[in-house]
Design an enzyme around this catalytic site. Sequence first.
Site, PDB file in Angstrom:
ATOM      1  N   SER A  79       0.864  -1.194   0.000  1.00 24.53           N
ATOM      2  CA  SER A  79       0.000   0.000   0.000  1.00 24.53           C
ATOM      3  C   SER A  79       0.889   1.228   0.000  1.00 24.53           C
ATOM      4  O   SER A  79       2.083   1.152   0.304  1.00 24.53           O
ATOM      5  CB  SER A  79      -0.846  -0.022   1.280  1.00 24.53           C
ATOM      6  N   TYR A 133      -3.252  -0.830   9.980  1.00 27.44           N
ATOM      7  CA  TYR A 133      -3.137  -1.112   8.538  1.00 27.44           C
ATOM      8  C   TYR A 133      -1.771  -0.637   8.041  1.00 27.44           C
ATOM      9  O   TYR A 133      -1.059  -1.343   7.321  1.00 27.44           O
ATOM     10  CB  TYR A 133      -4.269  -0.396   7.803  1.00 27.44           C
TER      11      TYR A 133
HETATM   12  C1  GCO Z   1      -7.129   4.606   3.714  1.00 33.41           C
HETATM   13  C2  GCO Z   1      -7.204   3.702   2.508  1.00 33.41           C
HETATM   14  C3  GCO Z   1      -5.802   3.330   2.037  1.00 33.41           C
HETATM   15  C4  GCO Z   1      -5.875   2.690   0.669  1.00 33.41           C
HETATM   16  C5  GCO Z   1      -4.567   2.169   0.158  1.00 33.41           C
HETATM   17  C6  GCO Z   1      -3.644   3.273  -0.227  1.00 33.41           C
HETATM   18  O1  GCO Z   1      -7.958   4.468   4.633  1.00 33.41           O
HETATM   19  O2  GCO Z   1      -6.233   5.475   3.694  1.00 33.41           O
HETATM   20  O3  GCO Z   1      -7.965   2.539   2.805  1.00 33.41           O
HETATM   21  O4  GCO Z   1      -5.240   2.486   2.998  1.00 33.41           O
HETATM   22  O5  GCO Z   1      -6.773   1.620   0.687  1.00 33.41           O
HETATM   23  O6  GCO Z   1      -3.969   1.316   1.082  1.00 33.41           O
HETATM   24  O7  GCO Z   1      -2.468   2.707  -0.792  1.00 33.41           O
END
Ligand code: GCO
Length: 255
Positions: free
Chosen positions: A146, A159
């Site tokens: 990501s 995440y």
């Molecule tokens: C967020 C998004 C991001 C994208 C992606 C960007 O909440 O900022 O979900 O995480 O999905 O990962 O590269």
Amino acid sequence: MSHPLFDLTGKTALITGSSRGLGRAFAEGLAQAGARVVLNGVNAERLEAAAQEMRDQGFDVLTAAFDVADEAAIVAAFEALDTAGVDVDILVNNAGIQFRKPMLELDTADWRRVIEINLTAAFVVGREAAKRMAKRGRGKVINIGSLTSELARATVAPYTVAKGGIKMLTKAMAAEWGEKGIQSNAIGPGYMVTDMNEALIENPEFDAWVKGRTPMRRWGLPEELAGTCIYLASDASNYVSGQIIYADGGMISVL
Ligand code: GCO
């Protein structure tokens, strides 16, 4: 007719979390390049429906229903593939969840679940696939990172940490599995039009921020990631390992 270096005929690809979203786009792209694909998801009904849609398009599709957070289920799934004589040549570790909450309000259980699904699962599924790839002396592991593999955004800490870990896990896999003939790389999608991002897309301020921050001034489409996936799954990338390729409209490269 594609260049022979990009031809996946005779190869089998397992894509985790592939009944919809980015995983489905990866599966469609790999199938279009000639691969047999094994779709994965936890919802067997949704998985079978996706498989049938792809079979109706003429693709060779199998399914392996398992929860990537369940190690025993992962091991059993690979044993079932062994029994069926299905060798996984290409693994796409795509399955992942998002959980948006400031850390001061974040429960440890929610932190652990995101890390488990977005990072630890890639290790466990990767290990089971690589055990078998190593015996054949060849294989491709493609982890899905990501923009948050490099940069943090407030309210998505678990995440971000997991995706940062995906970048380094990819390098660790390259370090250990290169001599076994396995190339391990990652794709870093930008802001893509997916169910996971629906709330962001529908938020006018966030939508404006993404378009202003992205040189191409738009969100990405899942099918726009397929070419990078085919490249990393094919002989065209046989001397590429430990890399993360950003398909993000240029976002990671600009202030
Ligand atoms: C967020 C998004 C991001 C994208 C992606 C960007 O909440 O900022 O979900 O995480 O999905 O990962 O590269």
